[in-house]
Scaffold this active site. Structure first.
Site, PDB file in Angstrom:
ATOM      1  N   ASP A   1       0.954  -1.172  -0.065  1.00 32.66           N
ATOM      2  CA  ASP A   1       0.070   0.233   0.189  1.00 32.66           C
ATOM      3  C   ASP A   1       0.975   1.204   0.682  1.00 32.66           C
ATOM      4  O   ASP A   1       2.174   1.342  -0.228  1.00 32.66           O
ATOM      5  CB  ASP A   1      -1.389   0.045   1.306  1.00 32.66           C
TER       6      ASP A   1
ATOM      7  N   GLY B   1       0.705   4.054   2.107  1.00 33.83           N
ATOM      8  CA  GLY B   1       1.224   4.458   3.476  1.00 33.83           C
ATOM      9  C   GLY B   1       0.176   5.866   4.164  1.00 33.83           C
ATOM     10  O   GLY B   1       0.451   5.769   4.777  1.00 33.83           O
TER      11      GLY B   1
ATOM     12  N   PHE C   1      -3.215   5.590   3.729  1.00 37.05           N
ATOM     13  CA  PHE C   1      -4.173   5.529   5.660  1.00 37.05           C
ATOM     14  C   PHE C   1      -3.356   4.974   6.416  1.00 37.05           C
ATOM     15  O   PHE C   1      -3.928   5.807   7.219  1.00 37.05           O
ATOM     16  CB  PHE C   1      -4.731   4.191   5.237  1.00 37.05           C
TER      17      PHE C   1
ATOM     18  N   ASP D   1      -7.556  -7.273   0.789  1.00 37.02           N
ATOM     19  CA  ASP D   1      -7.219  -7.913   2.175  1.00 37.02           C
ATOM     20  C   ASP D   1      -8.068  -7.068   3.223  1.00 37.02           C
ATOM     21  O   ASP D   1      -9.136  -6.528   2.979  1.00 37.02           O
ATOM     22  CB  ASP D   1      -5.841  -7.027   1.573  1.00 37.02           C
TER      23      ASP D   1
ATOM     24  N   CYS E   1     -13.024 -28.740   7.593  1.00 32.99           N
ATOM     25  CA  CYS E   1     -11.882 -27.719   7.114  1.00 32.99           C
ATOM     26  C   CYS E   1     -10.628 -29.506   7.407  1.00 32.99           C
ATOM     27  O   CYS E   1     -10.140 -30.012   8.681  1.00 32.99           O
ATOM     28  CB  CYS E   1     -11.411 -27.195   8.255  1.00 32.99           C
TER      29      CYS E   1
ATOM     30  N   CYS F   1      -7.289 -28.152   7.619  1.00 28.23           N
ATOM     31  CA  CYS F   1      -5.997 -27.064   8.183  1.00 28.23           C
ATOM     32  C   CYS F   1      -5.681 -27.827   9.283  1.00 28.23           C
ATOM     33  O   CYS F   1      -5.730 -28.682   9.872  1.00 28.23           O
ATOM     34  CB  CYS F   1      -6.065 -25.763   8.185  1.00 28.23           C
TER      35      CYS F   1
ATOM     36  N   CYS G   1      -7.592 -28.279  12.227  1.00 27.07           N
ATOM     37  CA  CYS G   1      -9.020 -28.696  12.690  1.00 27.07           C
ATOM     38  C   CYS G   1      -8.169 -30.271  12.420  1.00 27.07           C
ATOM     39  O   CYS G   1      -9.313 -31.103  13.056  1.00 27.07           O
ATOM     40  CB  CYS G   1      -9.875 -28.297  11.696  1.00 27.07           C
TER      41      CYS G   1
ATOM     42  N   HIS H   1      -5.951 -21.417  10.633  1.00 32.99           N
ATOM     43  CA  HIS H   1      -7.698 -21.928  10.636  1.00 32.99           C
ATOM     44  C   HIS H   1      -8.217 -21.067   9.988  1.00 32.99           C
ATOM     45  O   HIS H   1      -8.648 -21.156   9.036  1.00 32.99           O
ATOM     46  CB  HIS H   1      -8.552 -22.355  11.722  1.00 32.99           C
TER      47      HIS H   1
END
Length: 379
Positions: free
Chosen positions: A96, A98, A100, A270, A308, A310, A313, A339
């Site tokens: 980005d 900068g 914000f 994002d 799931c 991951c 899980c 997760h």
């Protein structure tokens, strides 16, 4: 490994009403869209190894110009081989501008036509950020997608204030484009502003298109206006942008926000939410959100989500995850962040497949129905 013969490009592969799926090609690899970018604010996705982030399905990360310019500095990162090498992530990175963070974090800031002067939130040191300096920092970092420098006005604001801010951002966008120069294989995105006013959004889009960018962001949303107002803007704003370029909604968001944005024509987004929530015990699942610190989980041998795949899980119970969170063990942040990021990438893959098959509406209905069911019954 980087292939400098590859240029930045975007191929739209399928649409389903406004929803789109495609591929962004960069010298560091492809980014499948719609894409969710985990946020690596200070050259790390907190509690995650880079290879773990990749294992969730992420094609691209976001780095933060404001934080990196203050610590360890862009110049130091450049001397050490650039941001990709520095953080051990060889796939694409978007940084980005900068702007914000300057508006939201820095102290004693002063805004002029030239740029913004501010004091660091870390040590009070004085800095100046202009379109030219933002482009220089992002060049030193070596990011693949660079964001032009803009101002995001604090809300609430009057329409006149939003219009003035937007027009300043458009002048800064032109300066950003000039300062970016010719960098084959790297892309520069413009940022549409204009609040919730269609006429200002259209004026901003026209100004950006006249300058010409490799992609376009919808900025100034997810800043407290609420989902209804955000979706109201997204019902028309993406249509002001070129259909053959990626569209990026900055700072979004919750799973419902992401699905609604893709439904309205957004390709990239994002948010810190999945990683930040993982560190605070908030867990996102296909049945909605749960808080692992709640006592109902302390004797539960079941996984967070039995569908799931991951590590949290596959290998650990709710009881264990409750225990390590309450004990403030580091593994809690690691597993819950993994997760959440995995779940977000599952959503993205589900949408990409559904759009390609022309069944996005069915997928969206099933997504909302699953989340409305709520968590499984307690034991």
């Amino acid at each position: 490994m980087r292939d400098d013969a590859v240029k930045f490009s975007f191929q739209l592969q399928a649409t389903d009403r406004a929803a789109r799926t495609g591929v962004i090609e960069t010298p560091r690899g492809e980014v499948r869209t719609p894409a969710f970018m985990p946020v690596g604010t200070a050259a790390t996705v907190k509690a995650m190894l880079p290879e773990s982030v990749r294992a969730t399905g992420a094609d691209i990360l976001l780095g933060n110009t404001y934080h990196l310019m203050l610590r360890p500095t862009a110049e130091r990162i450049d001397r050490l081989g650039g941001l990709h090498r520095f953080m051990n992530w060889e796939r694409p990175i978007l940084t980005d501008s900068g702007g914000f963070q300057v508006m939201s974090l820095a102290g004693l800031r002063k805004l002029t036509e030239e740029g913004v002067t501010f004091k660091s939130h870390i040590d009070g040191s004085r800095h100046e950020l202009t379109p030219e300096r933002s482009m220089e920092i992002q060049r030193l970092l070596g990011s693949d997608i660079v964001m032009c420098f803009d101002e995001c006005p604090a809300l609430p604001a009057t329409e006149a204030q939003v219009a003035e801010s937007m027009r300043l951002s458009m002048r800064w966008a032109a300066r950003s484009k000039a300062a970016f120069g010719d960098r084959p294989g790297h892309a520069l995105f413009g940022i549409m502003q204009g609040g919730v006013t269609p006429e200002l959004r259209e004026e901003s889009a026209k100004a950006l298109c006249e300058i010409g960018f490799d992609g376009y962001a919808v900025g100034g949303l997810a800043v407290g206006e609420g989902q209804e107002a955000m979706f109201g803007v997204l019902d028309y704003a993406p249509g002001f942008l070129p259909p053959d370029k990626p569209r990026y909604l900055m700072g979004v968001g919750k799973p419902d926000d992401i699905v609604g944005a893709v439904k309205r024509g957004i390709d990239m987004m994002d948010c810190v939410l999945p990683s930040r929530s993982g560190r605070t015990g908030q867990v996102f699942t296909r049945h909605g959100q749960l808080n692992i610190k709640n006592a109902r989980h302390q004797d539960d041998p079941r996984p967070i989500d039995d569908q799931c795949t991951c590590p949290a899980c596959r290998n650990y119970s709710r009881a264990y995850l409750h225990h390590v969170f309450r004990s403030q063990e580091i593994i809690s942040s690691m597993l819950l962040t993994w997760h959440n990021l995995h779940y977000y990438q599952d959503i993205m893959q589900g949408m990409r497949d559904a759009i390609a098959a022309g069944r996005f509406a069915d997928w969206e209905a099933a997504f909302h129905a699953g989340r409305e069911q709520g968590d499984i019954e307690r034991l």
